[in-house]
Structures are given as structure tokens and as C-alpha cells.
Design an enzyme around this catalytic site. Structure first.
Site, PDB file in Angstrom:
ATOM      1  N   PHE A   1       0.812  -1.216   0.000  1.00 21.31           N
ATOM      2  CA  PHE A   1       0.000   0.000   0.000  1.00 21.31           C
ATOM      3  C   PHE A   1       0.851   1.275   0.000  1.00 21.31           C
ATOM      4  O   PHE A   1       0.318   2.378   0.044  1.00 21.31           O
ATOM      5  CB  PHE A   1      -1.021  -0.021   1.145  1.00 21.31           C
ATOM      6  CG  PHE A   1      -2.262  -0.830   0.841  1.00 21.31           C
ATOM      7  CD1 PHE A   1      -2.472  -1.382  -0.432  1.00 21.31           C
ATOM      8  CD2 PHE A   1      -3.230  -1.054   1.808  1.00 21.31           C
ATOM      9  CE1 PHE A   1      -3.614  -2.126  -0.727  1.00 21.31           C
ATOM     10  CE2 PHE A   1      -4.385  -1.789   1.524  1.00 21.31           C
ATOM     11  CZ  PHE A   1      -4.575  -2.326   0.263  1.00 21.31           C
TER      12      PHE A   1
ATOM     13  N   ASN B   1       8.244  -2.886   2.329  1.00 28.20           N
ATOM     14  CA  ASN B   1       9.092  -1.951   1.563  1.00 28.20           C
ATOM     15  C   ASN B   1       8.439  -0.595   1.336  1.00 28.20           C
ATOM     16  O   ASN B   1       8.301  -0.121   0.227  1.00 28.20           O
ATOM     17  CB  ASN B   1       9.552  -2.588   0.245  1.00 28.20           C
ATOM     18  CG  ASN B   1       8.406  -3.050  -0.634  1.00 28.20           C
ATOM     19  OD1 ASN B   1       7.309  -3.288  -0.154  1.00 28.20           O
ATOM     20  ND2 ASN B   1       8.659  -3.155  -1.931  1.00 28.20           N
TER      21      ASN B   1
ATOM     22  N   HIS C   1      10.144 -13.626  -1.167  1.00 27.53           N
ATOM     23  CA  HIS C   1      10.225 -13.276  -2.582  1.00 27.53           C
ATOM     24  C   HIS C   1      11.448 -14.034  -3.073  1.00 27.53           C
ATOM     25  O   HIS C   1      12.581 -13.694  -2.728  1.00 27.53           O
ATOM     26  CB  HIS C   1      10.399 -11.761  -2.770  1.00 27.53           C
ATOM     27  CG  HIS C   1      10.519 -11.359  -4.213  1.00 27.53           C
ATOM     28  ND1 HIS C   1       9.721 -10.401  -4.785  1.00 27.53           N
ATOM     29  CD2 HIS C   1      11.335 -11.794  -5.202  1.00 27.53           C
ATOM     30  CE1 HIS C   1      10.042 -10.273  -6.068  1.00 27.53           C
ATOM     31  NE2 HIS C   1      11.032 -11.100  -6.337  1.00 27.53           N
TER      32      HIS C   1
ATOM     33  N   ASP D   1      -0.360  -9.492  -4.779  1.00 21.22           N
ATOM     34  CA  ASP D   1       0.890  -8.732  -4.910  1.00 21.22           C
ATOM     35  C   ASP D   1       0.596  -7.347  -5.508  1.00 21.22           C
ATOM     36  O   ASP D   1       1.271  -6.887  -6.420  1.00 21.22           O
ATOM     37  CB  ASP D   1       1.927  -9.487  -5.760  1.00 21.22           C
ATOM     38  CG  ASP D   1       3.319  -8.853  -5.661  1.00 21.22           C
ATOM     39  OD1 ASP D   1       3.511  -7.937  -4.844  1.00 21.22           O
ATOM     40  OD2 ASP D   1       4.211  -9.281  -6.430  1.00 21.22           O
TER      41      ASP D   1
ATOM     42  N   HIS E   1       1.928   1.697  -9.095  1.00 21.45           N
ATOM     43  CA  HIS E   1       2.777   2.852  -9.422  1.00 21.45           C
ATOM     44  C   HIS E   1       1.878   3.835 -10.159  1.00 21.45           C
ATOM     45  O   HIS E   1       0.809   3.458 -10.647  1.00 21.45           O
ATOM     46  CB  HIS E   1       3.940   2.430 -10.324  1.00 21.45           C
ATOM     47  CG  HIS E   1       4.872   1.459  -9.682  1.00 21.45           C
ATOM     48  ND1 HIS E   1       5.775   1.823  -8.719  1.00 21.45           N
ATOM     49  CD2 HIS E   1       5.019   0.117  -9.841  1.00 21.45           C
ATOM     50  CE1 HIS E   1       6.446   0.753  -8.320  1.00 21.45           C
ATOM     51  NE2 HIS E   1       6.009  -0.301  -8.978  1.00 21.45           N
TER      52      HIS E   1
HETATM   53 ZN   LIG Z   1       5.190  -8.091  -3.396  1.00 22.50          ZN
END
Ligand SMILES: [Zn+2]
Length: 435
Positions: free
Chosen positions: A60, A91, A176, A298, A302
Site C-alpha cells: 500500500f 518496503n 520473494h 501482490d 505505481h
Molecule cells: Zn510483493
């Protein structure tokens, strides 16, 4: 028995459709029976009731990248997609790698989210020894074995220490899995999706998965995120008893052999990459057969601006939290896949992996449902989606969006309109052993 209210309709319970009543009290399902009386009823005579979905994998972007997404916009998108609870990846900026930063994001999301949420801790080479400081605050841990957007690097050599530090943890570690050395060796100039696939080939994924599997049997639950290739699938199918894994709607439904206009190529750029058709076919087939435990979006938005530049410069990531459950509900309605398998991979198994009392229409569970009118299918158009990413790789795909969404017994979406306010969502903690 006392109920706050009762929901009545054709309900997907215990993997079949049944005309029944769901009694709700204090946010929980307290009874599921053919006939219940004694409280106000909400009837859905023409629709179908399913458990709400759980998305174990979203980005998010909040705090840090509000132009891409915020907890408010992302959670609204999730709600319209029939998701009652999301789990956000580390991240962001700052990355959720220590206690203070995790508490900061929880406080932040508490104010903004319209649905329930959990916040993963990111584990890197630096905070590997500090897991005990924050493990009680998070539903699980995320590790990036290959570099991705704004990621946290974790060296393979530290895997044994990781598993030592997580011994007897009931919380999962999510990987990942793309081998960073392999990615380095395959680096190239990229101007098309096929270059991206060759720059991050399937072998990098399978190599990374093999290196994780070396440490099995694991001392804690392990989940491999977003499986993208036949190679990885074949390895994991043999280890289904010891490792959980997921695939995404984009890896199961999209491929790069399709003619994608040169202008739109970067909209489909994602890590791990979309692959040639045979990989997509194999993943979809495995999902259908019950061989992919979890569907995870996932969701990695952007801005359209960022996605519109040169292919080589465009960031990787596809948005999908709003479209995941509706896409597969439509495929199930069309009998391409079974409702049973969709509910298992979007609701039940995610709940089991994270030890949540959600994902089932069953006594004692949170009253999280979606109400779907199977006659009201819609073609996905980015114009009506709610993410800050104003595009969807599934533009034009048929989908069944829910008309009503309930989270812990409260309506979040009613007649296709958002009812819940930011802050309605609750932080989910899975410290108790239970369900
Ligand atoms: Zn991800």
C-alpha cells in the site's frame, strides 16, 4: 440465542450452496442454520453470499509513496474487491524493519484503513538478530531474496541463522524468491516484456526456491510468494506438505505471448516477470486442480506517469487487490474453475497460513462476507477502480464485483457504495493459537 441481526440467503457454506441464515453478534458469526429467528433480518433473495477474501500480499506504499497509493485508497480498493483484510509488505518508507517503524505504520493504518489489516516485518541482513523485539506485533515476516522495488536485501548465507532465530515461531516467513546472483548474471538491456522475462529467468526463481528448501523441515511455517513458472511449480508440488506457496492473478491469467502494444508493455512489467503462455497455462491448471494453495494479488501500484516512460526505466509492479476475487468469482460462475477452489485459495488457506479467525462462514469466525449478484457481471475498466494506480492489466476482463461487503458484521460497501469511514479497519494480531 441473541443476535444483533441475521443475514439470510443462498450461502456458500462448507463448500456448497445452501439456503441459510447467519446469526451475527458482536462482530462474530454465532450461528449458521437453515432457519434462525429472534432478530432483524437482512435478506438477499437474488444474490449469493461468500466469505470475504483475504489478501496476504499487498504493497500500500504508505507511508512514503502517497502518489502511488495510501492505506486509505488501497483499503478502499480492497473493500470494493470483496477483501476484508490485507497484509501489507515492508518496503515502504521507512521500511517496517524495527519496532518503532512497525508501530508507526500500525498507528497510521489504524487511522486510514476501511478494512482490517496486518503489517509484516521486513527481515534483512541487518535486523536478523532483532526479531524478538517486534515479532508480537506482526502476522509474519517478509524476506526478499532477490532485489525488487525499494527492497531489503537478505543474503542467502543468512538463511540458517534466520531459521535458527525463528525456531518454534508459529508465524510464517514469506519469501520473494529470485536468486540475486542469477539476476545479476542475466542482466541485459530491456525494451520489451520478453527481455524482462529473460533478465529474470525462471531458473532464478527455481534456484532460489531450492536454496530455501535446503533448510527443510522448517522450524516455522514458510510461504513462497508469487510463483511464476512451471519450473518453480514442479519443485513446490513435490513439497506441498512442508511449504505453502501462492501465485497471483496476473501470473495465472496473463502471459507475454499475447500481442501487447509497445506503448503498454511497462504496465505489465512485474517481478517475478510474466512468462510465455505455457507457464500461465500450467499455473492456471494447477490452481484449478487445487495445487496452488493461495492466491495473492501482490498489489504493487505505481502512477501511470511512472509506468508510461521508457520500458527499461519503468518500475515493476501490477495493481490487483480490487480485481483478484471478482476475476476468479466470474471464472467460477462460468465454470472455468470451481467456487470451492476459489474460496479455498482466496479465503480459507490464507486464514490458515496467518492463523486468523476469518475466511470461513462458520461459528466463532469474524462476520466477513461478500454478497454477489451473479447476473451483474462487469468488464473491468480502470475508470471505476479505486487504487491510485489508474490502470489495470485486466482491462476488459469480465468480473463479478460484490454489491455488499461486510467486515466484522459492519457494512463496508452497500449497494456498490462505500459506507465505512477511514479508521473502520482494525489491526489484526495472530498471537493466540486457535482456528
Ligand atoms: Zn510483493
Amino acid at each position: 440465542m441473541n443476535f444483533d441481526y441475521i443475514i439470510e440467503g443462498n450461502t456458500f457454506v462448507n463448500h456448497s450452496f445452501q439456503q441459510c441464515c447467519i446469526g451475527i453478534e458482536d462482530e462474530k458469526i454465532v450461528s449458521v442454520k437453515k432457519i434462525l429467528t429472534g432478530a432483524k433480518k437482512k435478506r438477499f433473495p437474488k444474490q449469493v453470499i461468500f466469505p470475504a477474501g483475504i489478501d496476504i500480499h499487498v504493497h500500500f506504499r504508505d507511508p512514503g509513496f502517497p502518489q502511488k497509493e495510501t492505506f486509505q485508497t488501497g483499503s478502499i480498493a480492497a473493500a470494493f474487491g470483496g477483501i476484508s483484510c490485507v497484509f501489507d509488505m515492508p518496503n515502504t518508507k521507512p521500511q517496517t524493519t524495527n519496532k518503532n517503524r512497525i508501530l508507526l505504520k500500525i498507528e497510521y493504518a489504524n487511522k486510514k484503513s476501511v478494512i482490517d489489516f496486518g503489517i509484516y516485518a521486513g527481515i534483512s541482513d541487518e535486523n536478523l538478530h532483532l526479531i524478538d523485539d517486534f515479532s508480537l506485533l506482526v502476522p509474519g515476516f517478509k524476506i526478499f531474496l532477490g532485489s525488487s522495488t525499494n527492497s531489503l536485501l537478505f543474503s542467502q548465507k543468512n538463511l540458517s541463522t534466520l531459521f535458527k532465530n525463528l525456531s518454534d515461531s508459529s508465524k510464517p516467513v514469506l519469501f520473494h524468491a529470485e536468486d540475486s546472483q542469477c539476476l545479476q548474471e542475466n542482466k541485459r538491456k530491456e525494451s520489451h516484456l520478453s527481455d524482462h522475462h529473460n533478465a529474470r529467468p525462471c531458473t532464478c526463481e527455481s534456484k532460489s526456491i531450492q536454496s530455501i528448501l535446503q533448510y527443510s523441515p522448517f522450524p516455522c511455517p514458510v510461504h513462497i510468494c508469487h510463483v511464476s513458472s512451471i519450473d518453480a511449480l514442479q519443485i513446490l508440488l513435490k513439497k506441498k506438505d512442508i511449504v505453502s506457496f501462492g501465485s497471483t492473478p496476473h501470473h495465472c491469467l496473463l502471459h507475454i505471448d499475447k500481442n501487447i502494444s509497445p506503448h503498454n508493455q511497462s504496465l505489465f512489467k512485474v517481478n517475478p516477470p510474466l512468462r510465455p503462455l505455457m507457464h500461465q497455462t500450467a499455473l492456471f491448471h494447477a490452481l484449478k486442480e487445487g495445487n496452488i494453495p493461495i492466491l495473492e494479488s501482490d498489489h504493487a501500484p505505481h502512477t501511470l506517469m511512472e509506468k508510461s516512460g521508457e520500458f527499461s526505466e519503468a518500475p515493476s509492479g501490477i495493481s490487483g487487490v480490487e480485481t483478484m476475487y471478482p476475476l476468479f468469482l466470474f471464472l467460477a460462475y462460468q465454470q472455468t474453475i470451481s467456487f470451492s477452489e476459489i474460496v479455498s485459495s482466496v479465503c480459507e488457506r490464507p486464514a490458515r497460513l496467518l492463523n486468523l479467525s476469518k475466511g470461513f462462514i462458520k461459528e466463532g469466525y469474524d462476520a466477513d462476507f461478500v454478497v454477489v449478484d451473479v447476473k451483474k457481471q462487469q468488464k473491468i475498466s480502470s475508470e471505476f477502480l479505486h487504487s491510485n494506480a489508474r490502470y489495470s492489466p485486466f482491462e476488459g476482463f469480465n468480473a463479478l464485483f460484490p454489491q455488499h461487503v461486510y467486515v466484522r458484521g459492519q457494512p463496508v460497501v452497500e449497494e456498490g457504495v462505500l459506507i465505512a469511514k477511514p479508521g473502520n479497519g482494525e489491526h489484526v494480531i495472530n498471537n493466540e493459537s486457535g482456528s
